[in-house]
Design a protein around this motif. Sequence first.
Motif, PDB file in Angstrom:
ATOM      1  N   TYR A 135       0.252  -6.145   8.049  1.00 42.25           N
ATOM      2  CA  TYR A 135       0.968  -5.387   9.073  1.00 42.25           C
ATOM      3  C   TYR A 135       2.383  -5.949   9.229  1.00 42.25           C
ATOM      4  O   TYR A 135       2.625  -7.137   8.998  1.00 42.25           O
ATOM      5  CB  TYR A 135       0.239  -5.477  10.418  1.00 42.25           C
ATOM      6  N   LEU A 136       3.281  -5.082   9.652  1.00 40.21           N
ATOM      7  CA  LEU A 136       4.672  -5.460   9.885  1.00 40.21           C
ATOM      8  C   LEU A 136       5.108  -4.945  11.251  1.00 40.21           C
ATOM      9  O   LEU A 136       4.861  -3.779  11.596  1.00 40.21           O
ATOM     10  CB  LEU A 136       5.567  -4.849   8.808  1.00 40.21           C
ATOM     11  N   LEU A 137       5.732  -5.814  12.019  1.00 39.44           N
ATOM     12  CA  LEU A 137       6.382  -5.394  13.266  1.00 39.44           C
ATOM     13  C   LEU A 137       7.886  -5.482  13.023  1.00 39.44           C
ATOM     14  O   LEU A 137       8.447  -6.578  12.980  1.00 39.44           O
ATOM     15  CB  LEU A 137       5.978  -6.303  14.426  1.00 39.44           C
ATOM     16  N   PRO A 138       8.571  -4.346  12.819  1.00 42.18           N
ATOM     17  CA  PRO A 138      10.008  -4.380  12.516  1.00 42.18           C
ATOM     18  C   PRO A 138      10.807  -4.990  13.658  1.00 42.18           C
ATOM     19  O   PRO A 138      10.389  -4.981  14.823  1.00 42.18           O
ATOM     20  CB  PRO A 138      10.361  -2.897  12.315  1.00 42.18           C
ATOM     21  N   VAL A 169      11.752   8.252  10.936  1.00 39.65           N
ATOM     22  CA  VAL A 169      11.685   6.922  10.311  1.00 39.65           C
ATOM     23  C   VAL A 169      12.375   5.881  11.182  1.00 39.65           C
ATOM     24  O   VAL A 169      11.880   4.751  11.332  1.00 39.65           O
ATOM     25  CB  VAL A 169      12.300   6.957   8.902  1.00 39.65           C
ATOM     26  N   PHE A 170      13.522   6.224  11.756  1.00 42.82           N
ATOM     27  CA  PHE A 170      14.201   5.276  12.643  1.00 42.82           C
ATOM     28  C   PHE A 170      13.327   4.954  13.853  1.00 42.82           C
ATOM     29  O   PHE A 170      13.287   3.805  14.312  1.00 42.82           O
ATOM     30  CB  PHE A 170      15.549   5.842  13.091  1.00 42.82           C
ATOM     31  N   THR A 171      12.624   5.958  14.352  1.00 41.72           N
ATOM     32  CA  THR A 171      11.690   5.706  15.456  1.00 41.72           C
ATOM     33  C   THR A 171      10.552   4.797  14.998  1.00 41.72           C
ATOM     34  O   THR A 171      10.123   3.884  15.713  1.00 41.72           O
ATOM     35  CB  THR A 171      11.118   7.029  15.981  1.00 41.72           C
ATOM     36  N   SER A 176       8.836  -1.234  18.168  1.00 46.31           N
ATOM     37  CA  SER A 176       7.946  -1.090  19.321  1.00 46.31           C
ATOM     38  C   SER A 176       6.473  -1.046  18.926  1.00 46.31           C
ATOM     39  O   SER A 176       5.603  -1.013  19.796  1.00 46.31           O
ATOM     40  CB  SER A 176       8.291   0.181  20.099  1.00 46.31           C
ATOM     41  N   ARG A 177       6.180  -1.023  17.624  1.00 43.43           N
ATOM     42  CA  ARG A 177       4.791  -0.877  17.188  1.00 43.43           C
ATOM     43  C   ARG A 177       4.585  -1.578  15.841  1.00 43.43           C
ATOM     44  O   ARG A 177       5.503  -1.695  15.036  1.00 43.43           O
ATOM     45  CB  ARG A 177       4.431   0.601  17.054  1.00 43.43           C
ATOM     46  N   TRP A 178       3.320  -2.023  15.629  1.00 36.65           N
ATOM     47  CA  TRP A 178       2.919  -2.573  14.343  1.00 36.65           C
ATOM     48  C   TRP A 178       2.670  -1.440  13.357  1.00 36.65           C
ATOM     49  O   TRP A 178       2.213  -0.365  13.732  1.00 36.65           O
ATOM     50  CB  TRP A 178       1.637  -3.394  14.476  1.00 36.65           C
ATOM     51  N   ILE A 310      -4.472  -1.860  16.937  1.00 34.89           N
ATOM     52  CA  ILE A 310      -5.248  -0.613  17.009  1.00 34.89           C
ATOM     53  C   ILE A 310      -4.356   0.580  16.656  1.00 34.89           C
ATOM     54  O   ILE A 310      -3.219   0.682  17.122  1.00 34.89           O
ATOM     55  CB  ILE A 310      -5.836  -0.433  18.424  1.00 34.89           C
ATOM     56  N   ASP A 311      -4.868   1.459  15.820  1.00 34.11           N
ATOM     57  CA  ASP A 311      -4.171   2.708  15.465  1.00 34.11           C
ATOM     58  C   ASP A 311      -2.788   2.458  14.865  1.00 34.11           C
ATOM     59  O   ASP A 311      -1.834   3.217  15.127  1.00 34.11           O
ATOM     60  CB  ASP A 311      -4.047   3.616  16.692  1.00 34.11           C
ATOM     61  N   ALA A 312      -2.631   1.402  14.080  1.00 42.66           N
ATOM     62  CA  ALA A 312      -1.346   1.162  13.428  1.00 42.66           C
ATOM     63  C   ALA A 312      -1.101   2.218  12.362  1.00 42.66           C
ATOM     64  O   ALA A 312      -1.955   2.479  11.511  1.00 42.66           O
ATOM     65  CB  ALA A 312      -1.335  -0.228  12.799  1.00 42.66           C
ATOM     66  N   ALA A 313       0.090   2.828  12.406  1.00 39.54           N
ATOM     67  CA  ALA A 313       0.429   3.868  11.435  1.00 39.54           C
ATOM     68  C   ALA A 313       0.871   3.233  10.121  1.00 39.54           C
ATOM     69  O   ALA A 313       1.300   2.081  10.077  1.00 39.54           O
ATOM     70  CB  ALA A 313       1.541   4.754  11.993  1.00 39.54           C
TER      71      ALA A 313
END
Length: 328
Positions: A135-138, A169-171, A176-178, A310-313
């Motif tokens: 997982y990545l959190l930008p 993509v910018f969003t 704000s999300r993994w 949970i629910d990571a896109a």
Amino acid sequence: MRTPNDVRIAMQDLARTAEPLSAAGVLQAAQRQRARRRWAGAAGTVTAVLAVTSGIAAVNLDRMPVNSIAAVSEEHDAHRQLERSVDGLREGNYAFTRSGARGLADVTRGEVHGDSYVVEYVGRQSTMRIDATTYLLPSGGLNARRTSYLARSRREGVSDAELRKLEGVFTELDGSRWLRVDAVRLTSAAASEQQSSLDQLAAAPSTDRPDITGVDALVNAVVTAEQSGHTITGTLDATRVDERLRLLEADFAYFGPQVRSLAYRATLDDAGRLSTLRVDQPDSPELAPAAPLAITISRYGQAQVPPAPIDAAELSSLGYDLLAGDED
């Protein structure tokens, strides 16, 4: 080096036993005979061979003052203690922080538990692997370029549908999300020639390489060691540290001989495990003094890796492309 006489005596010793002679047995016995001959002080000169990082140094103890012999022994003991202090990392269960590395972002929190891990960076992405999923959190740093990037795309005639995709993509990368990522593809994006925040990320731990702090490589480059209580100090040779780890400045042509003798300070916990390692970076004739490389290690055997998000896109293909050049 085993002498013919050592081998002859060894064969005589083995011949007295009921076991059949073997080449391996003769060589092992010869080695023991050589050891007895070397360390028999009354029989002649005693030679101590100390394994030090700069090579195998032979020291003639008969010609050294007693205090010098003690100093050599103490340095050897300190070096061995430092080597043993990183054994706990090989279990792959620890927490760490790191700052001052030459080419890596500072780590504010790192937890490794087997093949699972989480690493949080100062001002950078965070990475995590749980049950073989990465997982990545930008960092959200791309948001600063969002308006200008979209405006340029409009001027270049990008369709409204493509612009909406870019907006998405910018969003996606706003921090704000993994996001679930392909570890191989993420590594490939970091390897591109464009400057990217991905370049600053540490490698993931593996069964073969559980230490992602870099201390094992640093300890292997130690040249001198002196111990006082829980503290070991000395020098290390930065040219012996794999430059791909991006921990120390080691350009001999630029920094000169000092890179072969960088001062370090290590502290051990009550169990003899490494808890901190600080290494001075070389001085530059043109730049302000660099901050030292500082690594702390804690929570041996007690690392806490968070549950999978949970629910990571899934990170989109365009997301990889944007991350690959987010600092160009």
